[in-house]
Design a protein around this motif. Structure first.
Motif, PDB file in Angstrom:
ATOM      1  N   ALA A 105       0.827  -1.214   0.000  1.00  0.00           N
ATOM      2  CA  ALA A 105       0.000   0.000   0.000  1.00  0.00           C
ATOM      3  C   ALA A 105       0.857   1.258   0.000  1.00  0.00           C
ATOM      4  O   ALA A 105       0.453   2.298  -0.532  1.00  0.00           O
ATOM      5  N   ARG A 106       2.024   1.171   0.590  1.00  0.00           N
ATOM      6  CA  ARG A 106       2.933   2.314   0.649  1.00  0.00           C
ATOM      7  C   ARG A 106       3.871   2.384  -0.551  1.00  0.00           C
ATOM      8  O   ARG A 106       4.317   3.459  -0.937  1.00  0.00           O
ATOM      9  N   SER A 229      -6.647  -0.008   0.183  1.00  0.00           N
ATOM     10  CA  SER A 229      -5.225   0.241   0.453  1.00  0.00           C
ATOM     11  C   SER A 229      -5.027   1.428   1.387  1.00  0.00           C
ATOM     12  O   SER A 229      -4.042   1.491   2.131  1.00  0.00           O
ATOM     13  N   SER A 230      -5.985   2.360   1.409  1.00  0.00           N
ATOM     14  CA  SER A 230      -5.849   3.529   2.280  1.00  0.00           C
ATOM     15  C   SER A 230      -5.829   3.141   3.757  1.00  0.00           C
ATOM     16  O   SER A 230      -5.236   3.848   4.585  1.00  0.00           O
ATOM     17  N   TYR A 232      -4.239   0.646   5.020  1.00  0.00           N
ATOM     18  CA  TYR A 232      -2.887   0.216   5.382  1.00  0.00           C
ATOM     19  C   TYR A 232      -1.893   1.374   5.465  1.00  0.00           C
ATOM     20  O   TYR A 232      -0.763   1.181   5.916  1.00  0.00           O
ATOM     21  N   THR A 233      -2.305   2.558   5.049  1.00  0.00           N
ATOM     22  CA  THR A 233      -1.425   3.731   5.170  1.00  0.00           C
ATOM     23  C   THR A 233      -1.869   4.670   6.284  1.00  0.00           C
ATOM     24  O   THR A 233      -1.254   5.706   6.500  1.00  0.00           O
ATOM     25  N   ASP A 234      -2.923   4.288   6.993  1.00  0.00           N
ATOM     26  CA  ASP A 234      -3.428   5.068   8.126  1.00  0.00           C
ATOM     27  C   ASP A 234      -3.274   4.204   9.377  1.00  0.00           C
ATOM     28  O   ASP A 234      -4.048   3.272   9.590  1.00  0.00           O
ATOM     29  N   GLU A 238      -5.629   1.095  10.334  1.00  0.00           N
ATOM     30  CA  GLU A 238      -5.059  -0.248  10.165  1.00  0.00           C
ATOM     31  C   GLU A 238      -5.166  -1.042  11.463  1.00  0.00           C
ATOM     32  O   GLU A 238      -5.552  -2.220  11.445  1.00  0.00           O
TER      33      GLU A 238
END
Length: 363
Positions: A105-106, A229-230, A232-234, A238
């Motif tokens: 995700a990143r 996917s957002s 996994y970036t928060d 998450e």
């Protein structure tokens, strides 16, 4: 962006290490202990080893929620968001799946190495060379790569990898995986020259392992694919998602679920002085011995007519033995273990028996 900035490491650090009971306990597992007297714990040594290869901000620690404080204390140089906390123990496949989705995700171009936190590697320069060669291979091939350790003896405590077609220097297709063999079969493996110890170290692109999980463990893949996917970036989002979803994951190893089923599995054959430090006998083999071939782990021992023992005692207690050979004597936190080294595979059963009879007091 430099290719090395797309490289990540996942250090798996959630096990209890029950084969090292009573030294390794649920409250303080072996990866958090300085077993070798170096001043660094096994986790810290694993981090030190990989931080020269991987950018420090790209190193993730996967561990159980109860060990968050221990990881933060022992690795103060990493941020809180680099510690991924499992709310339940679910073996290696869910752990690796989460890490892959988290990294992808990143960084959609990412490749990753997965290493256990409790291995000992004595030839670190060769380890670095092997890892760099492995990254180059998986970044140019659709490959799931593992390290195969050149065996030095017919070991019955390790899994084995049989090599197949050679594809490049030190790189072969995997022909078969075999779980811990008996002694006679292990001798056959060694004599053949085709078998290497299974290290439990893996390299691949995140996209490659996610594709493999989708193909071979669809129920597991669907758990992590359910979140955008957002998430996994928060970090907060998450944590909330994982807390809800992770306990429902199937408990299964990456070896059984993916590596033994996929057709794009390769092995890099290496010889960098590896030991998984999984047993008291492994620690005995690695440790300096006195003139009677006994090992004492920072403790006071008077041993008469005694050979090939390992003594690991916490506190100031003096241990006096006579006529003892090939034994483990370990004393820590209210538990004294006296066990023949030849029967140490029974220690996990002893831990379970103690838990059944006395509850969690001695776990």
């Amino acid at each position: 962006m430099d290719q090395k900035n797309h490289r990540y490491c996942v250090i798996m650090c959630g096990g209890i290490g029950s084969r090292f009971w009573p030294y390794s306990r649920a409250a303080l597992p072996k990866q958090f202990i300085d077993f070798l007297g170096t001043g660094r714990t096994l986790l810290q040594m694993s981090y030190d080893r990989i931080s020269g290869i991987i950018p420090k901000q790209n190193i993730l620690i996967m561990t159980n929620e109860r060990y968050a404080g221990l990881v933060a204390e022992q690795l103060p140089e990493i941020s809180r968001d680099q510690i991924l906390l499992e709310p339940a123990r679910r073996n290696t496949a869910p752990c690796i799946a989460w890490a892959a989705w988290h990294i992808a995700a990143r960084d959609p171009e990412a490749s990753m190495i997965v290493i256990p936190s409790d291995h000992v590697i004595t030839r670190e320069n060769l380890f670095v060379e092997s890892v760099l060669q492995g990254f180059d291979f998986v970044e140019s091939h659709n490959a799931l790569l593992t390290f195969g350790i050149e065996p030095t003896r017919p070991e019955t405590g390790y899994g084995y990898i049989q090599i197949g077609e050679r594809v490049s220097e030190n790189m072969n297709k995997v022909k078969t995986f075999t779980e811990k063999p008996d002694l006679e079969l292990a001798k056959v493996f060694i004599a053949s020259g085709e078998f290497f110890w299974n290290s439990g170290i893996f390299l691949w692109r995140t996209s490659t392992i996610i594709e493999a999980l989708r193909k071979h463990v669809s129920d597991l893949d669907s758990v992590f694919a359910a979140a955008p996917s957002s998430v996994y970036t928060d970090p907060a989002a998450e944590r909330a998602f994982i807390s809800e979803a992770y306990p429902g994951c199937v408990s299964i190893s990456i070896d059984y679920s993916v590596m033994e089923k996929a057709d794009n599995v390769y092995v890099e054959t290496v010889s960098f002085g590896w030991n998984d430090l999984g047993t008291w006998s492994a620690l005995y083999d690695l440790s300096p011995k006195n003139s009677e071939t006994n090992v004492t782990q920072n403790c006071n021992v008077l041993a008469y007519n005694s050979r090939r023992n390992i003594f690991a005692i916490r506190g100031e207690k003096l241990i006096v033995v006579d006529g003892l050979e090939d034994y483990i004597v370990a004393d820590a936190d209210g538990v004294l273990l006296i066990c023949p080294k030849a029967r140490e595979q029974k220690i996990k059963n002893m831990v379970n028996d103690a838990k059944l009879k006395f509850g969690d007091k001695y776990e």
